[in-house]
Motif scaffolding. Sequence first.
Motif, short mmCIF file in Angstrom:
data_model
loop_
_atom_site.label_atom_id
_atom_site.label_comp_id
_atom_site.label_asym_id
_atom_site.label_seq_id
_atom_site.Cartn_x
_atom_site.Cartn_y
_atom_site.Cartn_z
N TRP A 148 0.82 -1.21 0.00
CA TRP A 148 0.00 0.00 0.00
C TRP A 148 0.86 1.25 0.00
O TRP A 148 0.50 2.26 -0.62
CB TRP A 148 -0.97 0.01 1.18
N LEU A 149 1.98 1.20 0.69
CA LEU A 149 2.89 2.35 0.72
C LEU A 149 3.44 2.61 -0.69
O LEU A 149 3.49 3.76 -1.14
CB LEU A 149 4.02 2.10 1.71
N VAL A 150 3.82 1.56 -1.38
CA VAL A 150 4.34 1.70 -2.75
C VAL A 150 3.24 2.20 -3.68
O VAL A 150 3.47 3.10 -4.51
CB VAL A 150 4.93 0.36 -3.25
N SER A 164 -6.82 8.85 2.81
CA SER A 164 -6.44 7.49 2.49
C SER A 164 -7.68 6.64 2.19
O SER A 164 -7.99 5.69 2.90
CB SER A 164 -5.65 6.89 3.65
N VAL A 165 -8.38 7.01 1.13
CA VAL A 165 -9.56 6.26 0.71
C VAL A 165 -9.25 5.64 -0.65
O VAL A 165 -8.97 6.36 -1.61
CB VAL A 165 -10.80 7.17 0.64
N LEU A 166 -9.29 4.33 -0.72
CA LEU A 166 -8.88 3.62 -1.92
C LEU A 166 -9.73 4.02 -3.12
O LEU A 166 -9.21 4.23 -4.22
CB LEU A 166 -8.96 2.11 -1.69
N SER A 203 -8.63 7.35 -4.43
CA SER A 203 -7.31 7.24 -5.04
C SER A 203 -7.40 6.62 -6.42
O SER A 203 -6.72 7.05 -7.35
CB SER A 203 -6.38 6.42 -4.16
N ILE A 204 -8.23 5.61 -6.57
CA ILE A 204 -8.40 4.97 -7.88
C ILE A 204 -9.08 5.92 -8.85
O ILE A 204 -8.70 5.99 -10.03
CB ILE A 204 -9.16 3.64 -7.74
N ALA A 205 -10.07 6.67 -8.40
CA ALA A 205 -10.73 7.66 -9.27
C ALA A 205 -9.72 8.72 -9.73
O ALA A 205 -9.71 9.12 -10.89
CB ALA A 205 -11.90 8.31 -8.54
N GLY A 206 -8.86 9.15 -8.83
CA GLY A 206 -7.81 10.10 -9.19
C GLY A 206 -6.81 9.51 -10.15
O GLY A 206 -6.33 10.19 -11.07
#
Length: 112
Positions: free
Chosen positions: A11-13, A63-65, A68-71
Amino acid sequence: MLRAGFDFTLWLVLDLVFVVTSVAALVMAALAREDAYRAADKKTKAFWLVILGVTVAVNLFVSVLFLSIAGLIATIVFFVDVRPALQQVSGKGRRGGGSSSDGPYGPYNGGR
């Protein structure tokens, strides 16, 4: 819940990749000229700066997956669709400085 099943370093990567790509897209969007967006028939420069700026903020502070995926999708659209169109309009899209009559395999000589 999804994050609990995976390794923390993964997740960090992924977060690092999301941040780096979104910041790179934001910088490239900021450096492009406003009239290039209109000439390429893409949304305005302000639109892309807002979208990519929100993407950077989400990737850095929230930190919302799903967000983050939408971005990441918005960033990919910028890299795959908008940036090549801006480069083509700005005259930076041709590699090698070829002529406008050059085809994919070299210059077109009119069938001679």
